[in-house]
Design a protein around this motif. Sequence first.
Motif, PDB file in Angstrom:
ATOM      1  N   GLY A 254       0.828  -1.201   0.000  1.00 31.43           N
ATOM      2  CA  GLY A 254       0.000   0.000   0.000  1.00 31.43           C
ATOM      3  C   GLY A 254       0.859   1.246   0.000  1.00 31.43           C
ATOM      4  O   GLY A 254       2.018   1.220   0.390  1.00 31.43           O
ATOM      5  N   THR A 255       0.267   2.329  -0.462  1.00 32.06           N
ATOM      6  CA  THR A 255       1.001   3.593  -0.446  1.00 32.06           C
ATOM      7  C   THR A 255       1.001   4.164   0.960  1.00 32.06           C
ATOM      8  O   THR A 255       0.220   3.753   1.824  1.00 32.06           O
ATOM      9  N   ASP A 256       1.891   5.123   1.184  1.00 31.73           N
ATOM     10  CA  ASP A 256       1.938   5.773   2.499  1.00 31.73           C
ATOM     11  C   ASP A 256       0.605   6.437   2.809  1.00 31.73           C
ATOM     12  O   ASP A 256       0.149   6.425   3.947  1.00 31.73           O
ATOM     13  N   MET A 257      -0.025   7.028   1.796  1.00 31.29           N
ATOM     14  CA  MET A 257      -1.313   7.698   2.005  1.00 31.29           C
ATOM     15  C   MET A 257      -2.377   6.688   2.412  1.00 31.29           C
ATOM     16  O   MET A 257      -3.168   6.947   3.309  1.00 31.29           O
ATOM     17  N   GLU A 258      -2.407   5.519   1.761  1.00 33.56           N
ATOM     18  CA  GLU A 258      -3.379   4.486   2.124  1.00 33.56           C
ATOM     19  C   GLU A 258      -3.152   4.017   3.552  1.00 33.56           C
ATOM     20  O   GLU A 258      -4.098   3.830   4.308  1.00 33.56           O
ATOM     21  N   ASN A 259      -1.889   3.831   3.929  1.00 36.02           N
ATOM     22  CA  ASN A 259      -1.563   3.394   5.280  1.00 36.02           C
ATOM     23  C   ASN A 259      -1.957   4.454   6.299  1.00 36.02           C
ATOM     24  O   ASN A 259      -2.468   4.129   7.373  1.00 36.02           O
ATOM     25  N   GLU A 260      -1.730   5.728   5.973  1.00 32.18           N
ATOM     26  CA  GLU A 260      -2.086   6.816   6.881  1.00 32.18           C
ATOM     27  C   GLU A 260      -3.600   6.899   7.043  1.00 32.18           C
ATOM     28  O   GLU A 260      -4.103   7.082   8.147  1.00 32.18           O
ATOM     29  N   ASN A 261      -4.351   6.738   5.940  1.00 32.66           N
ATOM     30  CA  ASN A 261      -5.807   6.761   6.012  1.00 32.66           C
ATOM     31  C   ASN A 261      -6.332   5.615   6.858  1.00 32.66           C
ATOM     32  O   ASN A 261      -7.251   5.794   7.649  1.00 32.66           O
ATOM     33  N   LEU A 262      -5.760   4.429   6.701  1.00 33.77           N
ATOM     34  CA  LEU A 262      -6.171   3.275   7.475  1.00 33.77           C
ATOM     35  C   LEU A 262      -5.878   3.514   8.955  1.00 33.77           C
ATOM     36  O   LEU A 262      -6.716   3.253   9.800  1.00 33.77           O
ATOM     37  N   GLU A 263      -4.707   4.043   9.259  1.00 35.70           N
ATOM     38  CA  GLU A 263      -4.349   4.313  10.645  1.00 35.70           C
ATOM     39  C   GLU A 263      -5.308   5.338  11.245  1.00 35.70           C
ATOM     40  O   GLU A 263      -5.772   5.178  12.378  1.00 35.70           O
ATOM     41  N   THR A 264      -5.636   6.370  10.504  1.00 37.06           N
ATOM     42  CA  THR A 264      -6.572   7.391  10.981  1.00 37.06           C
ATOM     43  C   THR A 264      -7.943   6.774  11.236  1.00 37.06           C
ATOM     44  O   THR A 264      -8.579   7.058  12.254  1.00 37.06           O
TER      45      THR A 264
ATOM     46  N   GLU B 181      -8.570   3.631  11.956  1.00 36.92           N
ATOM     47  CA  GLU B 181      -8.458   2.768  13.131  1.00 36.92           C
ATOM     48  C   GLU B 181      -8.495   3.587  14.422  1.00 36.92           C
ATOM     49  O   GLU B 181      -9.133   3.192  15.400  1.00 36.92           O
ATOM     50  N   ILE B 182      -7.829   4.726  14.430  1.00 38.12           N
ATOM     51  CA  ILE B 182      -7.835   5.611  15.600  1.00 38.12           C
ATOM     52  C   ILE B 182      -9.246   6.127  15.855  1.00 38.12           C
ATOM     53  O   ILE B 182      -9.715   6.153  16.999  1.00 38.12           O
ATOM     54  N   ALA B 183      -9.938   6.515  14.790  1.00 32.92           N
ATOM     55  CA  ALA B 183     -11.305   7.023  14.932  1.00 32.92           C
ATOM     56  C   ALA B 183     -12.236   5.943  15.481  1.00 32.92           C
ATOM     57  O   ALA B 183     -13.065   6.215  16.356  1.00 32.92           O
TER      58      ALA B 183
ATOM     59  N   ALA C 106     -11.481   5.419  19.186  1.00 32.36           N
ATOM     60  CA  ALA C 106     -12.011   6.532  19.974  1.00 32.36           C
ATOM     61  C   ALA C 106     -13.525   6.402  20.115  1.00 32.36           C
ATOM     62  O   ALA C 106     -14.076   6.597  21.202  1.00 32.36           O
ATOM     63  N   TYR C 107     -14.204   6.066  19.028  1.00 31.39           N
ATOM     64  CA  TYR C 107     -15.653   5.888  19.072  1.00 31.39           C
ATOM     65  C   TYR C 107     -16.028   4.794  20.065  1.00 31.39           C
ATOM     66  O   TYR C 107     -16.951   4.963  20.872  1.00 31.39           O
ATOM     67  N   ASN C 108     -15.313   3.678  20.025  1.00 28.50           N
ATOM     68  CA  ASN C 108     -15.610   2.561  20.919  1.00 28.50           C
ATOM     69  C   ASN C 108     -15.422   2.953  22.380  1.00 28.50           C
ATOM     70  O   ASN C 108     -16.209   2.561  23.243  1.00 28.50           O
ATOM     71  N   LYS C 109     -14.396   3.733  22.670  1.00 33.33           N
ATOM     72  CA  LYS C 109     -14.163   4.179  24.049  1.00 33.33           C
ATOM     73  C   LYS C 109     -15.266   5.122  24.506  1.00 33.33           C
ATOM     74  O   LYS C 109     -15.754   5.028  25.635  1.00 33.33           O
ATOM     75  N   ILE C 110     -15.672   6.039  23.636  1.00 32.82           N
ATOM     76  CA  ILE C 110     -16.748   6.971  23.985  1.00 32.82           C
ATOM     77  C   ILE C 110     -18.048   6.208  24.206  1.00 32.82           C
ATOM     78  O   ILE C 110     -18.791   6.480  25.156  1.00 32.82           O
ATOM     79  N   ASP C 111     -18.320   5.238  23.354  1.00 36.30           N
ATOM     80  CA  ASP C 111     -19.538   4.438  23.482  1.00 36.30           C
ATOM     81  C   ASP C 111     -19.542   3.673  24.806  1.00 36.30           C
ATOM     82  O   ASP C 111     -20.564   3.636  25.502  1.00 36.30           O
ATOM     83  N   ALA C 112     -18.411   3.095  25.181  1.00 36.87           N
ATOM     84  CA  ALA C 112     -18.314   2.364  26.445  1.00 36.87           C
ATOM     85  C   ALA C 112     -18.491   3.307  27.635  1.00 36.87           C
ATOM     86  O   ALA C 112     -19.176   2.974  28.608  1.00 36.87           O
ATOM     87  N   LEU C 113     -17.891   4.486  27.557  1.00 41.04           N
ATOM     88  CA  LEU C 113     -18.022   5.473  28.624  1.00 41.04           C
ATOM     89  C   LEU C 113     -19.477   5.925  28.750  1.00 41.04           C
ATOM     90  O   LEU C 113     -20.012   6.028  29.863  1.00 41.04           O
ATOM     91  N   LEU C 114     -20.133   6.186  27.643  1.00 37.99           N
ATOM     92  CA  LEU C 114     -21.533   6.592  27.653  1.00 37.99           C
ATOM     93  C   LEU C 114     -22.400   5.510  28.285  1.00 37.99           C
ATOM     94  O   LEU C 114     -23.246   5.796  29.138  1.00 37.99           O
TER      95      LEU C 114
END
Length: 66
Positions: A5-15, A17-19, A22-30
């Motif tokens: 994969g290109t660096d851009m594809e890897n960066e998009n995937l990482e972003t 995954e982070i999102a 974060a969503y899962n943590k917020i959902d658990a906290l809620l």
Amino acid sequence: MHSGGTDMENENLETEEIAIAAYNKIDALLDLLIKKGVITEEEFDEAEEALLEELEGEDDEDEEEY
């Protein structure tokens, strides 16, 4: 080993995954806050709706500047 994969594809995937993490943590906290009776689901829904309306208002103000 290179994934091919290109660096851009890897960066998009990482972003993405982070999102998702974060969503899962917020959902658990809620869920925990609601179960403990700190807030109700209705209170959360109202706060979320107010925030969305505020953000939409900011978008409208930004458009007026241009």
